[in-house]
Design a protein around this motif. Sequence first.
Motif: not given
Length: 415
Positions: A280, A341, A360, A363, A380, A383
Amino acid sequence: MISPCNQSIDANLLADIVSVSKSTLLSWEKNGKITPVYNALGEKKYLLEQLADFAPIQAMLNSKWEAEAQIKPVRDFSSIELFAGAGGLAIGLEQAGFKALALNELDKHACDTLRKNRPHWNVVQGDVCGIDFTPFKGIDFLSGGFPCQAFSYAGNQLGFEDTRGTLFFEFARAIKECQPRVFLGENVRGLLEHDNGKTIAAIKSVIADLGYTLIEPHVLKAIFYKVPQKRERLMLVGIRNDLLPNAVFNWPSPYKRIFTLKDALQSGELYPNNAPISEGQKYPKRKAEILKLVPQGGYWRDLPDDLQREYMQGSYFLGGGKTGMARRLAWNAPSLTLTCSPAQKQTERCHPEEDRPLTVREYARIQTFPDAWHFSGPVTSQYKQIGNAVPVNLALAMGRSLIALLNSIEAENAV
């Protein structure tokens, strides 16, 4: 989880459920339309069992979810998907019973994600503009979340060719070349108001020209479909005109409960265990120090004034609530809509207790991806893939309605 039978909710969630502002709720309190209760901590709540007059809550109390969960395809229904991303929509449609013949996606890392998790899927990597869809003519179903773009208006109504140069044109071209029985287009809610309503009007016109009838577009709130997130998606369902007389379509019923961030990240009905540890993003030291002072469910206005000024800088003096800035999520509420993000200043998604962005896997949980679904590429990109996805459980609910639609068409054609 929040059950309508015996639980209470706060003003924020009630406003989300019935689609009104909190100021409207206050006016309803004053005229006696709703009556709040207060818990042991003095927090104002509303009992859902006392709100059955509101249609969304009534639908939850009388949910047909369990019956719809039994819907199965009467035969294998073939499908293709455009703009597939990391597979949120594809997983849900697969779980509903669709058999994907091809999935198109431009982004390399998203394609790697699809191939990694479903080696048997036919992942067509590349620009949709260069794909010939005629080999798929006669498929049952086509889907895709085409990006919303403005058109150039030569007149009051646009035809198919007038949308050339937009990704909607490519979606429409795929429909024209494949001639599926049914299609699903999904998009952001804002498409309805995009360009003062001209964009959705043009889309309707083109779909009619292609020989399809569009069910009146409908916005689905993910919180009603076992998704612990305040996310909304616009759904466009089209049926080929020659099949329309026998087609029966119903939008999916809501689940009987609203799930919260706690349901997403901790063991319970949604997941059998806590969210796996994963990579993360991190906050810079000073940012973490400031966010440490933000309470659960709070944002920058909950900071002392001197820290508000330090954190917001010039934005401190501008109008608007900027409620996404320095935002900490709360365990007892659904997550705010996930962005690409969780650490950017405008779109903070801070863990409810720890002073860090969501990871992650956290999410992915909020988007209801299975824990076994792994994402490829740098953090990145992971995400971004997750943030752009259709929540899996929302896709599953929608997929069942589409299977039922195709079942109805199949039944009449078999007679």
